[in-house]
Motif scaffolding. Structure first.
Motif, PDB file in Angstrom:
ATOM      1  N   GLY A  16      72.936  43.844  21.220  1.00  7.61           N
ATOM      2  CA  GLY A  16      72.938  42.410  20.935  1.00  7.61           C
ATOM      3  C   GLY A  16      71.542  41.832  20.789  1.00  7.61           C
ATOM      4  N   ILE A  17      71.478  40.490  20.875  1.00  9.88           N
ATOM      5  CA  ILE A  17      70.185  39.781  20.702  1.00  9.88           C
ATOM      6  C   ILE A  17      69.935  38.898  21.942  1.00  9.88           C
ATOM      7  CG2 ILE A  17      70.235  39.880  18.178  1.00  9.88           C
ATOM      8  CD1 ILE A  17      71.321  37.015  18.162  1.00  9.88           C
ATOM      9  N   ASP A  18      69.275  37.777  21.817  1.00 10.85           N
ATOM     10  CA  ASP A  18      68.948  36.945  22.984  1.00 10.85           C
ATOM     11  C   ASP A  18      70.223  36.359  23.597  1.00 10.85           C
ATOM     12  OD1 ASP A  18      68.500  35.653  20.259  1.00 10.85           O
ATOM     13  OD2 ASP A  18      68.880  33.879  21.494  1.00 10.85           O
ATOM     14  N   GLY A  20      71.063  33.615  24.834  1.00 16.28           N
ATOM     15  CA  GLY A  20      71.465  32.233  24.521  1.00 16.28           C
ATOM     16  C   GLY A  20      72.117  32.082  23.154  1.00 16.28           C
ATOM     17  N   ALA A  21      72.101  33.137  22.349  1.00 15.50           N
ATOM     18  CA  ALA A  21      72.647  33.018  20.985  1.00 15.50           C
ATOM     19  C   ALA A  21      74.162  32.858  21.027  1.00 15.50           C
ATOM     20  CB  ALA A  21      72.282  34.251  20.178  1.00 15.50           C
ATOM     21  N   GLY A  22      74.668  32.003  20.159  1.00  8.99           N
ATOM     22  CA  GLY A  22      76.123  31.828  20.074  1.00  8.99           C
ATOM     23  C   GLY A  22      76.794  33.120  19.644  1.00  8.99           C
ATOM     24  N   LEU A  23      76.057  33.930  18.902  1.00  9.73           N
ATOM     25  CA  LEU A  23      76.584  35.228  18.443  1.00  9.73           C
ATOM     26  C   LEU A  23      76.937  36.111  19.635  1.00  9.73           C
ATOM     27  CD1 LEU A  23      77.122  37.398  16.323  1.00  9.73           C
ATOM     28  CD2 LEU A  23      74.659  37.731  16.108  1.00  9.73           C
ATOM     29  N   MET A  24      76.202  35.954  20.721  1.00 10.20           N
ATOM     30  CA  MET A  24      76.485  36.762  21.919  1.00 10.20           C
ATOM     31  C   MET A  24      77.780  36.271  22.583  1.00 10.20           C
ATOM     32  SD  MET A  24      74.179  39.055  22.105  1.00 10.20           S
ATOM     33  CE  MET A  24      73.675  39.605  23.750  1.00 10.20           C
ATOM     34  N   ALA A 173      63.584  32.412  17.660  1.00 10.89           N
ATOM     35  CA  ALA A 173      63.023  33.509  16.848  1.00 10.89           C
ATOM     36  C   ALA A 173      64.107  34.377  16.236  1.00 10.89           C
ATOM     37  CB  ALA A 173      62.100  34.387  17.700  1.00 10.89           C
ATOM     38  N   TRP A 174      65.097  33.732  15.573  1.00  6.07           N
ATOM     39  CA  TRP A 174      66.016  34.490  14.736  1.00  6.07           C
ATOM     40  C   TRP A 174      65.375  34.537  13.353  1.00  6.07           C
ATOM     41  CZ3 TRP A 174      69.481  30.138  16.706  1.00  6.07           C
ATOM     42  CH2 TRP A 174      69.937  30.437  18.010  1.00  6.07           C
ATOM     43  N   GLU A 175      65.487  35.685  12.691  1.00 10.76           N
ATOM     44  CA  GLU A 175      64.789  35.852  11.406  1.00 10.76           C
ATOM     45  C   GLU A 175      65.127  34.713  10.441  1.00 10.76           C
ATOM     46  OE1 GLU A 175      64.589  39.683  13.464  1.00 10.76           O
ATOM     47  OE2 GLU A 175      66.162  38.170  13.151  1.00 10.76           O
ATOM     48  N   SER A 176      66.384  34.290  10.446  1.00 13.42           N
ATOM     49  CA  SER A 176      66.809  33.225   9.518  1.00 13.42           C
ATOM     50  C   SER A 176      66.107  31.908   9.842  1.00 13.42           C
ATOM     51  CB  SER A 176      68.328  33.056   9.604  1.00 13.42           C
ATOM     52  OG  SER A 176      68.819  33.411  10.892  1.00 13.42           O
ATOM     53  N   GLU A 177      65.942  31.607  11.127  1.00 10.20           N
ATOM     54  CA  GLU A 177      65.364  30.316  11.521  1.00 10.20           C
ATOM     55  C   GLU A 177      63.851  30.350  11.458  1.00 10.20           C
ATOM     56  OE1 GLU A 177      68.217  31.457  12.414  1.00 10.20           O
ATOM     57  OE2 GLU A 177      69.167  29.725  11.546  1.00 10.20           O
ATOM     58  N   ILE A 178      63.252  31.523  11.591  1.00  9.94           N
ATOM     59  CA  ILE A 178      61.799  31.639  11.370  1.00  9.94           C
ATOM     60  C   ILE A 178      61.523  31.258   9.922  1.00  9.94           C
ATOM     61  CG2 ILE A 178      59.887  33.279  11.176  1.00  9.94           C
ATOM     62  CD1 ILE A 178      61.212  34.823  13.565  1.00  9.94           C
ATOM     63  N   ALA A 220      71.158  24.706  13.626  1.00  9.85           N
ATOM     64  CA  ALA A 220      72.442  24.527  14.330  1.00  9.85           C
ATOM     65  C   ALA A 220      73.566  25.152  13.520  1.00  9.85           C
ATOM     66  CB  ALA A 220      72.708  23.037  14.551  1.00  9.85           C
ATOM     67  N   TRP A 221      74.126  26.257  14.018  1.00  8.79           N
ATOM     68  CA  TRP A 221      75.201  26.975  13.320  1.00  8.79           C
ATOM     69  C   TRP A 221      76.534  26.371  13.741  1.00  8.79           C
ATOM     70  CZ3 TRP A 221      74.869  32.335  11.073  1.00  8.79           C
ATOM     71  CH2 TRP A 221      73.562  32.615  10.658  1.00  8.79           C
ATOM     72  N   LEU A 222      77.208  25.750  12.798  1.00  8.54           N
ATOM     73  CA  LEU A 222      78.448  25.010  13.126  1.00  8.54           C
ATOM     74  C   LEU A 222      79.552  25.322  12.104  1.00  8.54           C
ATOM     75  CD1 LEU A 222      76.758  21.616  14.053  1.00  8.54           C
ATOM     76  CD2 LEU A 222      77.850  23.242  15.596  1.00  8.54           C
ATOM     77  N   THR A 224      81.376  26.545  14.835  1.00 10.21           N
ATOM     78  CA  THR A 224      81.724  27.354  16.018  1.00 10.21           C
ATOM     79  C   THR A 224      80.525  27.824  16.836  1.00 10.21           C
ATOM     80  OG1 THR A 224      83.437  28.245  14.553  1.00 10.21           O
ATOM     81  CG2 THR A 224      83.218  29.262  16.733  1.00 10.21           C
ATOM     82  N   THR A 225      79.580  28.529  16.185  1.00 10.27           N
ATOM     83  CA  THR A 225      78.541  29.265  16.909  1.00 10.27           C
ATOM     84  C   THR A 225      77.809  28.425  17.938  1.00 10.27           C
ATOM     85  OG1 THR A 225      78.281  30.699  15.005  1.00 10.27           O
ATOM     86  CG2 THR A 225      76.455  30.661  16.575  1.00 10.27           C
ATOM     87  N   HIS A 226      77.394  27.222  17.586  1.00  2.03           N
ATOM     88  CA  HIS A 226      76.627  26.388  18.518  1.00  2.03           C
ATOM     89  C   HIS A 226      77.436  25.217  19.055  1.00  2.03           C
ATOM     90  CE1 HIS A 226      72.767  28.165  16.656  1.00  2.03           C
ATOM     91  NE2 HIS A 226      73.141  28.838  17.729  1.00  2.03           N
ATOM     92  N   SER A 227      78.758  25.323  18.996  1.00  5.94           N
ATOM     93  CA  SER A 227      79.588  24.176  19.425  1.00  5.94           C
ATOM     94  C   SER A 227      79.320  23.811  20.888  1.00  5.94           C
ATOM     95  CB  SER A 227      81.064  24.509  19.223  1.00  5.94           C
ATOM     96  OG  SER A 227      81.368  25.724  19.891  1.00  5.94           O
ATOM     97  N   LYS A 248      77.680  33.912   8.134  1.00  6.23           N
ATOM     98  CA  LYS A 248      78.726  34.781   8.700  1.00  6.23           C
ATOM     99  C   LYS A 248      78.170  35.465   9.934  1.00  6.23           C
ATOM    100  CE  LYS A 248      81.645  38.733   7.304  1.00  6.23           C
ATOM    101  NZ  LYS A 248      82.880  38.191   7.889  1.00  6.23           N
ATOM    102  N   LEU A 249      79.025  35.718  10.914  1.00  5.04           N
ATOM    103  CA  LEU A 249      78.642  36.453  12.133  1.00  5.04           C
ATOM    104  C   LEU A 249      79.604  37.622  12.292  1.00  5.04           C
ATOM    105  CD1 LEU A 249      78.535  33.690  14.920  1.00  5.04           C
ATOM    106  CD2 LEU A 249      76.625  34.436  13.501  1.00  5.04           C
ATOM    107  N   GLY A 250      79.172  38.701  12.930  1.00  7.06           N
ATOM    108  CA  GLY A 250      80.142  39.750  13.247  1.00  7.06           C
ATOM    109  C   GLY A 250      79.486  41.010  13.769  1.00  7.06           C
TER     110      GLY A 250
HETATM  111  C1  LIG Z   1      71.932  34.657  15.710  1.00 10.69           C
HETATM  112  S1  LIG Z   1      72.569  33.430  14.702  1.00 10.69           S
HETATM  113  C2  LIG Z   1      71.055  33.099  13.717  1.00 10.69           C
HETATM  114  C3  LIG Z   1      72.594  32.016  15.805  1.00 10.69           C
HETATM  115  C4  LIG Z   1      73.287  32.254  17.102  1.00 10.69           C
HETATM  116  O1  LIG Z   1      73.996  33.248  17.216  1.00 10.69           O
HETATM  117  O2  LIG Z   1      73.137  31.436  18.041  1.00 10.69           O
END
Ligand SMILES: C[SH](C)CC(=O)O
Length: 267
Positions: A16-18, A20-24, A173-178, A220-222, A224-227, A248-250
């Motif tokens: 996984g990643i950090d 705090g990510a909604g993806l986690m 520091a997500w590649e997309s948000e950088i 802000a990913w909405l 769902t992700t950052h709800s 997309k997430l997965g």
């Molecule tokens: C990793 S996605 C850029 C955002 C998120 O999962 O919080």
């Protein structure tokens, strides 16, 4: 069965990643939904995940990572999302711009640029790929802005030049948000604003704009992700709507792995 084989090969671990990510959170939900009880989700960072992905991919080793689109990993490597028949990762989403209360009145020009900021996944991926290949984020952003003045003109339409007014952008520091934060920061700077970019974790990113210590975020990913974060701060954040549609997430694996669905991971 092949799922045990895969489980054994990756030591029943999802990279996984950090935390705090909604993806986690979405991945933890998927692990519950699909009954992946003997699996663990490894926390780390986006950079650490992509480093492990590279290491495994170069050796054609099996690996399962938490993935998202837009991301350069899908152009650099042959990857696939595992099917998610239970819909644990939700539907395609958008990335929204959020600003602090009062910004519109106090800094109308910067507000208008942030409100008009909108681009496509393919635009973002160009900047992400340059950064991945070693270009500094601010250089990659400047290059994209120079090469896309027609799009940038839409963001700066009817915006008065700034006179060094300060504007602070927070991001994770997500590649997309950088990529996105450096691009919109470059445009604000070129319009005469005194821009500060601050890299923080996900929680402090939303908290900073909510308490006014930062002016804006474009991450802000909405819906769902950052709800959870948005619900926590809902009437303290001004949502300017999407700056990008079609995310997309997965769970993501190299195409050389012979699994196709999250169901295949169930032991
Ligand atoms: C990793 S996605 C850029 C955002 C998120 O999962 O919080």
């Amino acid at each position: 069965t092949s799922s045990n084989k895969v489980g054994d090969q990756v030591h029943y671990e999802i990279t996984g990643i950090d935390p705090g990510a909604g993806l986690m959170k979405a991945t933890e939900k998927a692990m519950r939904d699909y009954g992946l009880k003997d699996w663990t989700l490894k926390e780390g960072s986006s950079a650490a995940m992509t480093a492990e992905l590279k290491k495994a991919y170069d050796q054609k080793e099996p690996i399962i990572v938490t993935g998202w689109t837009p991301h350069w990993m899908f152009t650099k490597y042959k990857l696939k999302y595992l099917e998610d028949p239970k819909g644990s990762f939700g539907k395609d989403e958008s990335i929204h711009t959020m600003v602090r209360k009062g910004l519109k009145e106090e800094n109308p020009g910067a507000f208008k640029i942030l409100d008009q900021f909108y681009w496509k996944p393919s635009d973002m991926e160009k900047v992400m790929s340059d950064v991945q290949e070693g270009t500094k984020p601010e250089e990659a952003a400047k290059k994209w802005v120079e090469n896309n003045d027609d799009i940038v003109a839409k963001w700066t339409k009817d915006v008065p030049k700034g006179n060094g007014e300060k504007i602070s952008l927070v991001y994770v520091a997500w590649e997309s948000e950088i990529a996105s934060t450096n691009v919109v920061g470059t445009v604000l700077k070129q319009q005469g604003y005194d821009v500060t970019l601050k890299q923080v974790e996900a929680g402090p990113m939303f908290a900073g704009v909510a308490d006014g210590s930062a002016d804006a975020l474009v991450a802000a990913w909405l819906p769902t992700t950052h709800s959870d974060y948005i619900n926590e701060y809902k009437n303290k954040l001004v949502d300017l709507g999407p700056n990008l549609d079609g995310t997309k997430l997965g769970l993501t694996v190299p195409e050389y792995m012979d699994i196709d669905s999250i169901e295949d991971l169930k032991t």
